[in-house]
Design a protein around this motif. Structure first.
Motif, mmCIF file in Angstrom:
data_model
loop_
_atom_site.group_PDB
_atom_site.id
_atom_site.type_symbol
_atom_site.label_atom_id
_atom_site.label_comp_id
_atom_site.label_asym_id
_atom_site.label_seq_id
_atom_site.Cartn_x
_atom_site.Cartn_y
_atom_site.Cartn_z
ATOM 1 N N MET A 142 0.856 -1.199 0.000
ATOM 2 C CA MET A 142 0.000 0.000 0.000
ATOM 3 C C MET A 142 0.890 1.246 0.000
ATOM 4 O O MET A 142 1.780 1.375 0.844
ATOM 5 N N ARG A 174 2.503 4.786 0.701
ATOM 6 C CA ARG A 174 2.543 5.608 1.903
ATOM 7 C C ARG A 174 2.029 7.006 1.591
ATOM 8 O O ARG A 174 2.358 7.590 0.557
ATOM 9 N N ASN A 225 -2.958 3.952 8.464
ATOM 10 C CA ASN A 225 -3.103 2.766 7.613
ATOM 11 C C ASN A 225 -1.912 2.571 6.679
ATOM 12 O O ASN A 225 -1.593 1.442 6.301
ATOM 13 N N THR A 226 -1.275 3.661 6.279
ATOM 14 C CA THR A 226 -0.176 3.560 5.318
ATOM 15 C C THR A 226 1.197 3.712 5.978
ATOM 16 O O THR A 226 2.209 3.704 5.280
ATOM 17 N N GLY A 242 2.257 6.447 7.375
ATOM 18 C CA GLY A 242 2.604 7.675 6.665
ATOM 19 C C GLY A 242 3.560 8.589 7.398
ATOM 20 O O GLY A 242 4.026 8.315 8.508
ATOM 21 N N ASP A 255 5.428 6.898 -2.978
ATOM 22 C CA ASP A 255 4.708 7.753 -2.031
ATOM 23 C C ASP A 255 3.634 8.574 -2.735
ATOM 24 O O ASP A 255 3.783 8.966 -3.898
ATOM 25 N N LEU A 281 -5.428 3.576 -1.839
ATOM 26 C CA LEU A 281 -5.047 3.854 -0.457
ATOM 27 C C LEU A 281 -6.012 3.163 0.505
ATOM 28 O O LEU A 281 -7.194 3.133 0.255
#
Length: 472
Positions: free
Chosen positions: A1, A3, A32-33, A35, A130, A472
């Protein structure tokens, strides 16, 4: 996934939902990512004995799954980039106040220098897949600076404040450079359809952009997507705050202290864009024109301190203090003060109780990108006995919240009349209006905003590069 990398002037810990704003909006997708959130540290480096501060130091900390990265600014850069250009040029012009813009001070060099600094510090931290989301007027040229360093990632931009019509925007020296910077993004988002149309008209008239359909424009030898993505609030989170002890204590106290009054509330930063003197003059007009409001209507106006090192703000502070004193002196009684004015910040946890206790909210900016106070007031209301929202037609929120009483804040007589209608509105009409307003706030909440923008960014960049990427 992929970021998510968020870039904004200031950052917040997404674990602390009490921070509100972007922290609430982006917490889920950042977590979730795994980030990263990048921005200014808030620290200003003073010059050394030699007279010049060095380049800002980078600080990194982990906030759960999210990496927070900040950079310090030298005093010279802070003064030019933040105080000078961002808040001395862009803020007034974007709020239609050309008369307050300081075009001649040469701040643009510092503004570009800090955007270049951010790009230099951010670029080595990026991963190839990204997704970068840049926020607000401080960082308009950041994508162009990242592109100049060879960054090919998906980059979206969201403007939280209004965008003025082309002729006002064109008053800024170097306006073409700014808009070229906007067009270096894959997706540019605005708070309202009016702001979106201002952008489209500008790039057509000033840059010869071609409309290629689907919100896409061919300009400066690339394709840029643009659209309106009105930001919302987390209605469920705000409802939970409304039922929390601090808010309930505030609600009960307001109900006790003002049991014989109808409360009107205004909650704003102290800023000339918020129309606070106009609001107080409209309230004075209400008291003059409708004597039945005497000893029954009380306005609680909170004006949080903001940018007090800028002269325009000290001017408005003195004007507000004078107006409040005049209204209370001319209309007040021993047992009734028409205006309760507070020049300080009230904790976010307490505001929902104040909103819920108020019969009327006055959200009457002269110009605003969105204004989330309007949506928070709606979310805080008791649906069985809701208050009434009086909303400026010049707030971005007015495009969505059409069941509010929309007013022209420059028209004090018209605004006073709308306030009187709100104070006298029957219960059934209040319920109907609130139900429609709340439904809109729930449908277009902050999660809708975040998901819709990022979904569009995915489509926009994949179309430009031909490189697919995961949702995402």
């Amino acid at each position: 996934m992929p970021r998510l990398v968020v870039v904004s002037n200031r950052i917040a810990d997404p674990r602390k939902t009490a921070a509100g704003g972007l922290a609430v909006a982006l917490a889920e997708v950042l977590n979730n990512t795994g980030g990263m959130w990048f921005g200014w540290s808030g620290k200003v480096i003073e010059p050394s004995a030699g007279g010049k501060a060095g380049e800002g130091e980078v600080h990194t900390q982990q906030a759960g799954a999210v990496k927070l990265v900040t950079v310090d600014l030298a005093r010279e850069d802070y003064d030019a980039y933040y105080v000078g250009y961002s808040n001395g040029v862009l803020w007034p012009v974007f709020h239609y106040r050309l008369d307050l813009a300081d075009f001649d001070a040469g701040y643009i060099g510092g503004y570009r220098r800090v955007n270049q600094l951010f790009a230099r510090k951010l670029a080595p931290l990026l991963q190839p897949d990204d997704v970068i989301w840049v926020h607000d007027y401080h960082l308009i040229p950041l994508a162009a600076e990242l592109r100049a360093l060879g960054c090919q990632q998906r980059i979206g931009y969201f403007l939280h404040i209004p965008l003025p019509p082309p002729l006002i925007l064109a008053a800024i020296p170097g306006h073409d450079w700014l808009v070229r910077g906007l067009c270096s993004y894959d997706l540019v988002g605005f708070q309202s359809e009016a702001d979106h149309q201002h952008f489209c008209r500008y790039i057509q008239s000033e840059a010869g952009a071609q409309d290629v359909g689907g919100g896409r424009w061919r300009v400066f030898n690339r394709t840029v997507h643009a659209g309106a993505y009105p930001i919302g609030i987390d209605v469920d989170e705000f409802a939970a705050v409304t039922q929390a002890p601090e808010a309930r204590e505030m609600y009960e106290r307001m109900r006790r202290e003002y049991s014989r009054r109808k409360l009107l509330v205004g909650v704003d930063r102290l800023d000339y864009s918020k129309g606070l003197p106009h609001r107080l003059k409209a309230f004075r007009e209400l008291l003059q024109k409708y004597p039945e409001t005497h000893k029954s209507a009380t306005l609680i106006q909170i004006a949080s301190p903001s940018r007090e090192d800028v002269s325009a703000y000290s001017d408005i502070l003195h004007e507000l203090e004078s107006l409040c004193g005049s209204i209370n002196g001319n209309f007040g009684e021993l047992d009734w003060m028409p205006v309760r004015y507070m020049h300080r910040t009230v904790a976010r946890a307490r505001l929902p109780g104040l909103y819920r206790a108020s019969r009327v909210a006055l959200v009457t900016p002269l110009r605003d990108g969105m204004n989330l106070v309007a949506k928070e007031f709606v979310a805080a209301q008791d649906p069985e006995d809701p208050g009434v929202l009086v909303l400026s037609r010049f707030a971005g929120a007015a495009e969505q919240l059409k069941e509010a009483l929309l007013v022209n804040p420059y028209d004090k007589e018209g605004t006073a009349g709308a306030i009187q209608v709100a104070l006298q509105m029957p219960l059934e009409e209040r319920r109907q209006r609130h139900q429609a307003l709340l439904a809109n706030c729930k449908r277009f909440d902050v999660h809708w905003w975040c998901d819709t923008f990022l979904d569009t960014l995915r489509t926009a960049q994949a179309e430009e590069s031909g490189t697919p990427w995961l949702r995402l």
